[in-house]
Design a protein around this motif. Structure first.
Motif, PDB file in Angstrom:
ATOM      1  N   SER A  43       0.820  -1.213   0.000  1.00 48.80           N
ATOM      2  CA  SER A  43       0.000   0.000   0.000  1.00 48.80           C
ATOM      3  C   SER A  43       0.858   1.270   0.000  1.00 48.80           C
ATOM      4  N   ARG A  44       1.894   1.275   0.821  1.00 43.15           N
ATOM      5  CA  ARG A  44       2.773   2.455   0.913  1.00 43.15           C
ATOM      6  C   ARG A  44       3.526   2.684  -0.395  1.00 43.15           C
ATOM      7  N   LEU A  45       4.111   1.625  -0.961  1.00 42.76           N
ATOM      8  CA  LEU A  45       4.836   1.773  -2.227  1.00 42.76           C
ATOM      9  C   LEU A  45       3.896   2.216  -3.336  1.00 42.76           C
ATOM     10  N   ASN A  46       2.675   1.684  -3.340  1.00 43.83           N
ATOM     11  CA  ASN A  46       1.688   2.090  -4.337  1.00 43.83           C
ATOM     12  C   ASN A  46       1.351   3.573  -4.190  1.00 43.83           C
ATOM     13  N   ARG A  47       1.070   3.997  -2.968  1.00 44.01           N
ATOM     14  CA  ARG A  47       0.710   5.395  -2.734  1.00 44.01           C
ATOM     15  C   ARG A  47       1.830   6.339  -3.164  1.00 44.01           C
ATOM     16  N   ALA A  71      10.030   7.257 -12.256  1.00 46.61           N
ATOM     17  CA  ALA A  71       9.441   6.658 -11.048  1.00 46.61           C
ATOM     18  C   ALA A  71      10.422   5.774 -10.276  1.00 46.61           C
ATOM     19  N   ALA A  72      11.420   5.229 -10.946  1.00 52.15           N
ATOM     20  CA  ALA A  72      12.333   4.281 -10.297  1.00 52.15           C
ATOM     21  C   ALA A  72      13.013   4.857  -9.056  1.00 52.15           C
ATOM     22  N   ALA A  99      13.835   4.481  -3.331  1.00 52.85           N
ATOM     23  CA  ALA A  99      13.897   5.188  -2.045  1.00 52.85           C
ATOM     24  C   ALA A  99      12.898   4.598  -1.058  1.00 52.85           C
ATOM     25  N   GLY A 100      11.707   4.266  -1.541  1.00 53.97           N
ATOM     26  CA  GLY A 100      10.701   3.659  -0.674  1.00 53.97           C
ATOM     27  C   GLY A 100      11.142   2.302  -0.162  1.00 53.97           C
ATOM     28  N   VAL A 101      11.656   1.468  -1.048  1.00 53.86           N
ATOM     29  CA  VAL A 101      12.134   0.143  -0.649  1.00 53.86           C
ATOM     30  C   VAL A 101      13.262   0.282   0.373  1.00 53.86           C
ATOM     31  N   ARG A 102      14.175   1.203   0.105  1.00 51.20           N
ATOM     32  CA  ARG A 102      15.303   1.406   1.022  1.00 51.20           C
ATOM     33  C   ARG A 102      14.810   1.936   2.368  1.00 51.20           C
ATOM     34  N   SER A 155      16.812  -0.332   4.989  1.00 51.35           N
ATOM     35  CA  SER A 155      17.500   0.397   6.063  1.00 51.35           C
ATOM     36  C   SER A 155      17.146  -0.118   7.460  1.00 51.35           C
ATOM     37  N   ARG A 156      16.111  -0.929   7.557  1.00 54.39           N
ATOM     38  CA  ARG A 156      15.669  -1.437   8.865  1.00 54.39           C
ATOM     39  C   ARG A 156      16.250  -2.809   9.194  1.00 54.39           C
ATOM     40  N   LEU A 157      16.980  -3.389   8.249  1.00 56.81           N
ATOM     41  CA  LEU A 157      17.533  -4.728   8.446  1.00 56.81           C
ATOM     42  C   LEU A 157      19.031  -4.709   8.184  1.00 56.81           C
TER      43      LEU A 157
END
Length: 162
Positions: free
Chosen positions: A30-34, A117-118, A123-126, A131-133
């Motif tokens: 949902s977040r990546l889509n938004r 868009a890439a 940035a969203g994935v990171r 960045s959390r793992l």
């Protein structure tokens, strides 16, 4: 499992894992889509199709293979590609080597949108995951998810039959 069999209920740790996994996957999608819709007017699922086509030879792929690759039904993919055609991002073409086959082909407008868009997507994935793992956690998680994916895709059955 037969209908008469007693279910093997999840224990507390298994339930914690399962619920965390499902909720995380849903919220992440949902977040990546938004972020993609707000930033570039493209859905995450359309973005995924453009990524796959960008990596395919000549930026084209059989519709049936594309459906398998993105884990979509052929019918759903057909509707999605029709919308993307109207936006000028892709087009469908008959396959020259096989009159029955249909190819999805990325158009220049689709390539341009993907390139814009890439950075948002990466940035969203990171931000939301990478960045959390730690690197070790990423490798362990990837290993575990790949085992689940093998089971879901039927790869386990092929390996066991060998």
């Amino acid at each position: 499992m037969s209908a008469a069999a007693t279910p093997q209920w999840l224990d507390d740790d298994e339930m914690r894992f399962w619920r965390s996994f499902i909720l995380t996957a849903t919220l992440l999608e949902s977040r990546l889509n938004r972020e993609l819709v707000e930033g570039h007017g493209i859905s995450h699922s359309d973005y995924s199709i453009l990524v796959v086509l960008s990596e395919a030879p000549d930026h084209q792929m059989r519709m049936s293979a594309l459906a398998d690759f993105i884990a979509s039904s052929k019918s759903r993919l057909s509707h999605q590609v029709a919308r993307m055609e109207k936006a000028g991002l892709v087009e469908r073409q008959e396959c020259d080597s096989d009159g029955r086959g249909v190819l999805a082909v990325m158009l220049p407008k689709g390539r341009e949108l993907l390139e814009r868009a890439a950075p948002t997507h990466v940035a969203g994935v990171r931000d939301h995951v990478i960045s959390r793992l730690s690197a070790d956690e990423q490798r362990s998680f990837a290993d575990a998810l790949e085992r689940v994916l093998q089971g879901l895709s039927g790869s386990d059955e092929v390996a066991e039959a060998s």
